[in-house]
Design a protein around this motif. Structure first.
Motif, PDB file in Angstrom:
ATOM      1  N   GLU A 147       0.734  -1.237  -0.008  1.00  0.00           N
ATOM      2  CA  GLU A 147      -0.150  -0.001   0.094  1.00  0.00           C
ATOM      3  C   GLU A 147       0.878   0.956   0.053  1.00  0.00           C
ATOM      4  OE1 GLU A 147      -3.162   0.109  -0.711  1.00  0.00           O
ATOM      5  OE2 GLU A 147      -3.901  -1.715   0.347  1.00  0.00           O
ATOM      6  N   CYS A 148       1.907   1.492   0.871  1.00  0.00           N
ATOM      7  CA  CYS A 148       2.811   2.339   0.828  1.00  0.00           C
ATOM      8  C   CYS A 148       3.453   2.762  -0.453  1.00  0.00           C
ATOM      9  CB  CYS A 148       3.722   2.285   1.915  1.00  0.00           C
ATOM     10  SG  CYS A 148       2.998   2.384   3.710  1.00  0.00           S
ATOM     11  N   VAL A 149       4.060   1.630  -0.884  1.00  0.00           N
ATOM     12  CA  VAL A 149       4.850   1.869  -2.224  1.00  0.00           C
ATOM     13  C   VAL A 149       4.006   2.265  -3.386  1.00  0.00           C
ATOM     14  CG1 VAL A 149       6.180   0.626  -4.007  1.00  0.00           C
ATOM     15  CG2 VAL A 149       6.731   0.417  -1.586  1.00  0.00           C
ATOM     16  N   LYS A 150       2.732   1.743  -3.288  1.00  0.00           N
ATOM     17  CA  LYS A 150       1.633   1.944  -4.466  1.00  0.00           C
ATOM     18  C   LYS A 150       1.292   3.264  -4.541  1.00  0.00           C
ATOM     19  CE  LYS A 150      -2.512   0.654  -4.369  1.00  0.00           C
ATOM     20  NZ  LYS A 150      -3.887   0.080  -4.161  1.00  0.00           N
ATOM     21  N   ARG A 151       1.144   3.896  -3.194  1.00  0.00           N
ATOM     22  CA  ARG A 151       0.827   5.534  -2.965  1.00  0.00           C
ATOM     23  C   ARG A 151       1.811   6.304  -3.533  1.00  0.00           C
ATOM     24  NH1 ARG A 151      -2.117   3.825   1.575  1.00  0.00           N
ATOM     25  NH2 ARG A 151      -0.351   4.389   3.122  1.00  0.00           N
ATOM     26  N   ALA A 152       3.183   5.856  -3.055  1.00  0.00           N
ATOM     27  CA  ALA A 152       4.571   6.651  -3.403  1.00  0.00           C
ATOM     28  C   ALA A 152       4.562   6.669  -4.740  1.00  0.00           C
ATOM     29  CB  ALA A 152       5.684   6.180  -2.646  1.00  0.00           C
ATOM     30  N   MET A 153       4.515   5.724  -5.484  1.00  0.00           N
ATOM     31  CA  MET A 153       4.644   5.419  -7.094  1.00  0.00           C
ATOM     32  C   MET A 153       3.691   6.382  -7.681  1.00  0.00           C
ATOM     33  SD  MET A 153       7.352   3.977  -8.245  1.00  0.00           S
ATOM     34  CE  MET A 153       6.749   3.763  -9.902  1.00  0.00           C
ATOM     35  N   ASN A 159       3.229  13.778  -9.974  1.00  0.00           N
ATOM     36  CA  ASN A 159       4.104  14.879 -10.139  1.00  0.00           C
ATOM     37  C   ASN A 159       4.887  14.963 -11.167  1.00  0.00           C
ATOM     38  OD1 ASN A 159       3.113  15.681  -7.551  1.00  0.00           O
ATOM     39  ND2 ASN A 159       4.509  14.573  -6.414  1.00  0.00           N
ATOM     40  N   TRP A 160       5.407  13.826 -11.730  1.00  0.00           N
ATOM     41  CA  TRP A 160       6.364  13.895 -12.907  1.00  0.00           C
ATOM     42  C   TRP A 160       5.627  14.293 -14.363  1.00  0.00           C
ATOM     43  CZ3 TRP A 160      11.671  12.316 -13.111  1.00  0.00           C
ATOM     44  CH2 TRP A 160      12.237  12.099 -14.372  1.00  0.00           C
ATOM     45  N   GLU A 161       4.362  13.889 -14.293  1.00  0.00           N
ATOM     46  CA  GLU A 161       3.682  14.490 -15.547  1.00  0.00           C
ATOM     47  C   GLU A 161       3.106  15.856 -15.346  1.00  0.00           C
ATOM     48  OE1 GLU A 161       3.360  12.398 -18.140  1.00  0.00           O
ATOM     49  OE2 GLU A 161       4.296  10.593 -17.237  1.00  0.00           O
ATOM     50  N   SER A 180       4.686   6.762 -17.499  1.00  0.00           N
ATOM     51  CA  SER A 180       3.515   6.093 -17.539  1.00  0.00           C
ATOM     52  C   SER A 180       3.467   4.835 -17.802  1.00  0.00           C
ATOM     53  CB  SER A 180       2.573   7.225 -18.404  1.00  0.00           C
ATOM     54  OG  SER A 180       3.376   7.087 -19.807  1.00  0.00           O
ATOM     55  N   TRP A 181       4.493   4.383 -18.413  1.00  0.00           N
ATOM     56  CA  TRP A 181       4.640   3.040 -18.828  1.00  0.00           C
ATOM     57  C   TRP A 181       5.003   1.985 -17.495  1.00  0.00           C
ATOM     58  CZ3 TRP A 181       9.301   0.512 -17.710  1.00  0.00           C
ATOM     59  CH2 TRP A 181      10.468   1.294 -17.452  1.00  0.00           C
ATOM     60  N   ILE A 182       5.146   2.623 -16.346  1.00  0.00           N
ATOM     61  CA  ILE A 182       5.619   1.916 -15.111  1.00  0.00           C
ATOM     62  C   ILE A 182       4.453   1.838 -14.318  1.00  0.00           C
ATOM     63  CG2 ILE A 182       6.713   1.761 -12.961  1.00  0.00           C
ATOM     64  CD1 ILE A 182       9.093   3.427 -14.249  1.00  0.00           C
ATOM     65  N   SER A 183       3.938   0.263 -14.066  1.00  0.00           N
ATOM     66  CA  SER A 183       2.796   0.277 -13.133  1.00  0.00           C
ATOM     67  C   SER A 183       3.131   0.280 -11.698  1.00  0.00           C
ATOM     68  CB  SER A 183       2.296  -1.293 -13.687  1.00  0.00           C
ATOM     69  OG  SER A 183       1.018  -1.614 -12.557  1.00  0.00           O
ATOM     70  N   VAL A 185       1.356  -0.680  -9.277  1.00  0.00           N
ATOM     71  CA  VAL A 185       0.846  -1.791  -8.521  1.00  0.00           C
ATOM     72  C   VAL A 185       1.920  -3.058  -8.524  1.00  0.00           C
ATOM     73  CG1 VAL A 185      -1.047  -3.562  -8.337  1.00  0.00           C
ATOM     74  CG2 VAL A 185      -1.673  -1.240  -8.960  1.00  0.00           C
ATOM     75  N   ALA A 186       2.381  -3.005  -9.878  1.00  0.00           N
ATOM     76  CA  ALA A 186       3.451  -4.147 -10.131  1.00  0.00           C
ATOM     77  C   ALA A 186       4.688  -3.678  -9.377  1.00  0.00           C
ATOM     78  CB  ALA A 186       3.953  -4.171 -11.560  1.00  0.00           C
ATOM     79  N   VAL A 187       5.141  -2.499  -9.258  1.00  0.00           N
ATOM     80  CA  VAL A 187       6.258  -2.125  -8.471  1.00  0.00           C
ATOM     81  C   VAL A 187       6.235  -2.401  -6.897  1.00  0.00           C
ATOM     82  CG1 VAL A 187       7.816  -0.082  -7.793  1.00  0.00           C
ATOM     83  CG2 VAL A 187       7.179  -0.380 -10.111  1.00  0.00           C
ATOM     84  N   ALA A 188       4.904  -1.933  -6.453  1.00  0.00           N
ATOM     85  CA  ALA A 188       4.544  -2.186  -5.148  1.00  0.00           C
ATOM     86  C   ALA A 188       4.418  -3.571  -4.717  1.00  0.00           C
ATOM     87  CB  ALA A 188       3.323  -1.441  -4.978  1.00  0.00           C
ATOM     88  N   GLY A 189       3.884  -4.602  -5.627  1.00  0.00           N
ATOM     89  CA  GLY A 189       3.932  -6.124  -5.454  1.00  0.00           C
ATOM     90  C   GLY A 189       5.302  -6.459  -5.457  1.00  0.00           C
TER      91      GLY A 189
END
Length: 370
Positions: A147-153, A159-161, A180-183, A185-189
């Motif tokens: 949850e924390c990493v998903k919110r941070a990403m 902010n980047w966009e 935008s190509w980075i998910s 959810v996948a990074v957080a998982g």
């Protein structure tokens, strides 16, 4: 003149009342120069008796505020979901273990009856405490990190966009550096799987030692002492690399599949949230997908573990995969897949159902948005 009074010389001696008034005025001027927070006592009082310095800190209130944060609620939801899932599925785990090692009946119903007759109903939960000790911190760290990493990403992407993506020019080629190509959810998982594995892998090693060699490790305290004596801290992280290699794709796919299926299902049905049976079903489907995709790596990991016990361990994960294919063909990469899915699907579904239910209680009821 020597005999001239002070009054005639133009000098003026202040009386007690004027001195007191001047002293009070000076104190008042000094007080206005200081912030109120750092004035510990009234300077107009007798300064010969120092006033004590008071520091007020409401520990119960601060503790309640800490427990009321979103992050704590998510970690706690994961811990409770893991504990409840293990409590519900402990009888199935006990029966599965007996059948795998060849104890008692060869079918589920017969094994169930034997356990109840020999040990009573509590026998179905035998050994569940060590599983609780392992699964509670594992699920808390996993769900909380997710949850924390998903919110941070998501925030970083936004902010980047919003600040316009940086552009890179190479000659006549203009490249837009977009995230935008980075998910998220996948990074957080992936982060959730890595974090929980690094923190809780020693508990997994202890569980395996207690299960495989109960005569050498009769209880948790002796197991910890003997392992540290024989191998130091490194003994608690035996097999960490193949475990991470197997956990990374599983955890990434597991969370990505659940979040993606949930979002698509809600959009199709025009729903804001899932009911409990839907959570159970989608969680089971996510577990099935993740287990299927990552199962060859799990087979290779088991081959590495068994090889280490037999003294003929493959040197790495790739060599273990090649050995399985050479000995059993491609179908060997999915040996035991059906039994694994029968274990993973109900566990995954029940875990997600309990996790979402506890989030509703600990977050929504306190005014947090999901």
């Amino acid at each position: 003149m020597v005999g001239e009074s002070p009054k005639k010389r133009g000098s003026k001696i202040k009386g007690p009342s004027s001195l007191s008034h001047s002293h009070s005025q000076n104190n008042n001027n000094f007080m206005t120069m200081l912030p109120k927070e750092i004035v510990p006592f009234d300077l107009g009082k007798d300064s010969s008796t120092p006033a004590p310095f008071h520091f007020k800190f409401d520990l119960p209130h601060a503790f309640r505020d800490f427990l009321g944060t979103r992050e704590v609620a998510e970690f706690l939801s994961g811990a409770l979901a893991g504990a409840m899932t293990k409590a519900v599925l402990a009888p199935l785990e006990t029966i599965r273990t007996r059948m795998v090692v060849g104890i008692g009946s060869k079918n589920i119903a017969g094994s169930f009856v034997q356990v109840v007759e020999q040990q009573g109903w509590q026998g179905l939960w035998a050994g569940n405490m060590i599983n609780m000790i392992r699964i509670v911190p594992t699920q808390a760290i996993e769900f909380g990190t997710f949850e924390c990493v998903k919110r941070a990403m998501t925030s970083v992407q936004h902010n980047w966009e919003h600040d316009q993506c940086p552009k890179l020019q190479i000659g006549s080629i203009n490249l837009t550096l977009s995230l935008s190509w980075i998910s998220p959810v996948a990074v957080a998982g992936a982060a959730a799987g890595v974090a929980s594995t690094l923190v809780c892998h020693p508990l997994e090693v202890l569980k395996d030692r207690l299960t495989i060699s109960p005569e050498a490790y009769p209880n948790l305290g002796i197991a910890v002492r003997n392992m540290y004596r024989d191998g130091g801290i490194g003994a608690f992280y035996a097999g960490i690399l193949p475990t991470l290699a197997g956990m990374l794709p599983y955890s990434t796919c597991y969370y990505f599949m659940y979040d993606t299926i949930k979002r698509s299902y809600c959009q199709t049905r025009n729903k804001k949230s899932l009911n409990r049976p839907e959570m159970l079903l989608l969680g089971a489907l996510a577990g099935f997908s993740a287990s299927t995709i990552s199962f060859p790596l799990e087979v290779a990991r088991k081959r590495l573990m068994v090889g280490a016990l037999q003294g003929k361990c493959p040197p790495n994960m790739a060599a273990a995969l090649a050995e399985v294919i050479r000995d059993e063909g491609l179908k060997g990469l999915f040996r035991g897949w059906g039994a694994s899915c029968l274990k993973v699907m109900p566990s995954s579904g029940i875990t997600w159902m309990f996790y979402e239910a506890w989030k509703d209680i600990l977050l929504v009821d306190k005014g947090h948005a999901l």
